[in-house]
Write a protein that holds these residues in place. Structure first.
Motif, PDB file in Angstrom:
ATOM      1  N   MET A   1       0.866  -1.171   0.000  1.00  0.00           N
ATOM      2  CA  MET A   1       0.000   0.000   0.000  1.00  0.00           C
ATOM      3  C   MET A   1       0.909   1.230   0.000  1.00  0.00           C
ATOM      4  N   CYS A   2       0.632   2.201  -0.822  1.00  0.00           N
ATOM      5  CA  CYS A   2       1.487   3.378  -0.912  1.00  0.00           C
ATOM      6  C   CYS A   2       1.396   4.207   0.370  1.00  0.00           C
ATOM      7  N   GLU A   3       2.451   4.963   0.635  1.00  0.00           N
ATOM      8  CA  GLU A   3       2.515   5.751   1.862  1.00  0.00           C
ATOM      9  C   GLU A   3       1.350   6.704   2.013  1.00  0.00           C
ATOM     10  N   ARG A   4       0.959   7.339   0.951  1.00  0.00           N
ATOM     11  CA  ARG A   4      -0.143   8.308   1.019  1.00  0.00           C
ATOM     12  C   ARG A   4      -1.429   7.610   1.452  1.00  0.00           C
ATOM     13  N   LEU A   5      -1.703   6.451   0.879  1.00  0.00           N
ATOM     14  CA  LEU A   5      -2.915   5.711   1.235  1.00  0.00           C
ATOM     15  C   LEU A   5      -2.836   5.204   2.670  1.00  0.00           C
ATOM     16  N   GLN A   6      -1.656   4.794   3.113  1.00  0.00           N
ATOM     17  CA  GLN A   6      -1.470   4.375   4.503  1.00  0.00           C
ATOM     18  C   GLN A   6      -1.816   5.526   5.445  1.00  0.00           C
ATOM     19  N   GLN A   7      -1.396   6.736   5.098  1.00  0.00           N
ATOM     20  CA  GLN A   7      -1.679   7.906   5.919  1.00  0.00           C
ATOM     21  C   GLN A   7      -3.173   8.226   5.936  1.00  0.00           C
ATOM     22  N   ILE A   8      -3.825   8.089   4.779  1.00  0.00           N
ATOM     23  CA  ILE A   8      -5.261   8.348   4.694  1.00  0.00           C
ATOM     24  C   ILE A   8      -6.027   7.366   5.569  1.00  0.00           C
ATOM     25  N   VAL A   9      -5.710   6.083   5.436  1.00  0.00           N
ATOM     26  CA  VAL A   9      -6.397   5.059   6.230  1.00  0.00           C
ATOM     27  C   VAL A   9      -6.141   5.304   7.717  1.00  0.00           C
ATOM     28  N   GLY A  10      -4.915   5.573   8.077  1.00  0.00           N
ATOM     29  CA  GLY A  10      -4.588   5.823   9.477  1.00  0.00           C
ATOM     30  C   GLY A  10      -5.358   6.986  10.059  1.00  0.00           C
ATOM     31  N   ARG A  11      -5.429   8.068   9.309  1.00  0.00           N
ATOM     32  CA  ARG A  11      -6.170   9.245   9.770  1.00  0.00           C
ATOM     33  C   ARG A  11      -7.649   8.930   9.902  1.00  0.00           C
ATOM     34  N   ASN A  12      -8.197   8.194   8.934  1.00  0.00           N
ATOM     35  CA  ASN A  12      -9.623   7.873   8.969  1.00  0.00           C
ATOM     36  C   ASN A  12      -9.964   6.910  10.107  1.00  0.00           C
ATOM     37  N   VAL A  13      -9.090   5.956  10.376  1.00  0.00           N
ATOM     38  CA  VAL A  13      -9.313   5.033  11.496  1.00  0.00           C
ATOM     39  C   VAL A  13      -9.309   5.827  12.803  1.00  0.00           C
ATOM     40  N   ARG A  14      -8.313   6.674  12.990  1.00  0.00           N
ATOM     41  CA  ARG A  14      -8.220   7.472  14.215  1.00  0.00           C
ATOM     42  C   ARG A  14      -9.437   8.385  14.373  1.00  0.00           C
ATOM     43  N   THR A  15      -9.824   9.063  13.293  1.00  0.00           N
ATOM     44  CA  THR A  15     -10.965   9.968  13.356  1.00  0.00           C
ATOM     45  C   THR A  15     -12.237   9.231  13.728  1.00  0.00           C
ATOM     46  N   GLU A  16     -12.483   8.086  13.098  1.00  0.00           N
ATOM     47  CA  GLU A  16     -13.699   7.315  13.382  1.00  0.00           C
ATOM     48  C   GLU A  16     -13.653   6.727  14.788  1.00  0.00           C
ATOM     49  N   ARG A  17     -12.488   6.238  15.218  1.00  0.00           N
ATOM     50  CA  ARG A  17     -12.349   5.707  16.573  1.00  0.00           C
ATOM     51  C   ARG A  17     -12.671   6.782  17.603  1.00  0.00           C
ATOM     52  N   GLU A  18     -12.112   7.960  17.418  1.00  0.00           N
ATOM     53  CA  GLU A  18     -12.348   9.062  18.349  1.00  0.00           C
ATOM     54  C   GLU A  18     -13.803   9.524  18.291  1.00  0.00           C
ATOM     55  N   ARG A  19     -14.383   9.546  17.095  1.00  0.00           N
ATOM     56  CA  ARG A  19     -15.793   9.945  16.950  1.00  0.00           C
ATOM     57  C   ARG A  19     -16.702   9.020  17.742  1.00  0.00           C
ATOM     58  N   GLN A  20     -16.336   7.749  17.771  1.00  0.00           N
ATOM     59  CA  GLN A  20     -17.133   6.762  18.497  1.00  0.00           C
ATOM     60  C   GLN A  20     -16.775   6.680  19.980  1.00  0.00           C
ATOM     61  N   GLY A  21     -15.768   7.443  20.397  1.00  0.00           N
ATOM     62  CA  GLY A  21     -15.372   7.453  21.797  1.00  0.00           C
ATOM     63  C   GLY A  21     -14.660   6.190  22.237  1.00  0.00           C
ATOM     64  N   LEU A  22     -13.988   5.527  21.293  1.00  0.00           N
ATOM     65  CA  LEU A  22     -13.266   4.294  21.607  1.00  0.00           C
ATOM     66  C   LEU A  22     -11.804   4.603  21.899  1.00  0.00           C
ATOM     67  N   THR A  23     -11.232   3.847  22.824  1.00  0.00           N
ATOM     68  CA  THR A  23      -9.788   3.932  23.048  1.00  0.00           C
ATOM     69  C   THR A  23      -9.096   3.019  22.044  1.00  0.00           C
ATOM     70  N   LYS A  24      -7.780   3.176  21.932  1.00  0.00           N
ATOM     71  CA  LYS A  24      -7.025   2.276  21.053  1.00  0.00           C
ATOM     72  C   LYS A  24      -7.119   0.835  21.545  1.00  0.00           C
ATOM     73  N   VAL A  25      -7.099   0.650  22.852  1.00  0.00           N
ATOM     74  CA  VAL A  25      -7.203  -0.697  23.412  1.00  0.00           C
ATOM     75  C   VAL A  25      -8.546  -1.316  23.049  1.00  0.00           C
ATOM     76  N   GLU A  26      -9.623  -0.556  23.188  1.00  0.00           N
ATOM     77  CA  GLU A  26     -10.961  -1.080  22.863  1.00  0.00           C
ATOM     78  C   GLU A  26     -11.044  -1.477  21.392  1.00  0.00           C
ATOM     79  N   LEU A  27     -10.585  -0.592  20.501  1.00  0.00           N
ATOM     80  CA  LEU A  27     -10.657  -0.908  19.073  1.00  0.00           C
ATOM     81  C   LEU A  27      -9.758  -2.080  18.724  1.00  0.00           C
ATOM     82  N   SER A  28      -8.580  -2.134  19.308  1.00  0.00           N
ATOM     83  CA  SER A  28      -7.686  -3.250  18.989  1.00  0.00           C
ATOM     84  C   SER A  28      -8.314  -4.578  19.405  1.00  0.00           C
TER      85      SER A  28
END
Length: 72
Positions: A1-28
């Motif tokens: 996966m190209c670096e740009r797409l990795q960054q997009i996915v990472g940002r979107n995962v973090r944004t959605e996780r935070e929107r849902q009020g989940l911690t990293k431990v909960e999502l993992s």
């Protein structure tokens, strides 16, 4: 996966996780991945397979394409 797409996915995962009020431990736990791996995903450093994108999308109860979409 190209670096740009990795960054997009990472940002979107973090944004959605935070929107849902989940911690990293909960999502993992929900996605069946380690918290360290999720750290790499959210930092845009993980080379994700489509299967992993799907796993994260399912854990977040969001369509996989939303994690791949670049938001303006």
């Amino acid at each position: 996966m190209c670096e740009r797409l990795q960054q997009i996915v990472g940002r979107n995962v973090r944004t959605e996780r935070e929107r849902q009020g989940l911690t990293k431990v909960e999502l993992s736990l929900m996605a069946g991945v380690s918290r360290q791996y999720l750290d790499h995903v959210e930092a845009g450093k993980a080379n994700l397979s489509l299967r992993m994108v799907d796993k994260l999308a399912n854990a977040l109860d969001t369509p996989a394409f939303e994690l791949l979409r670049e938001l303006s």
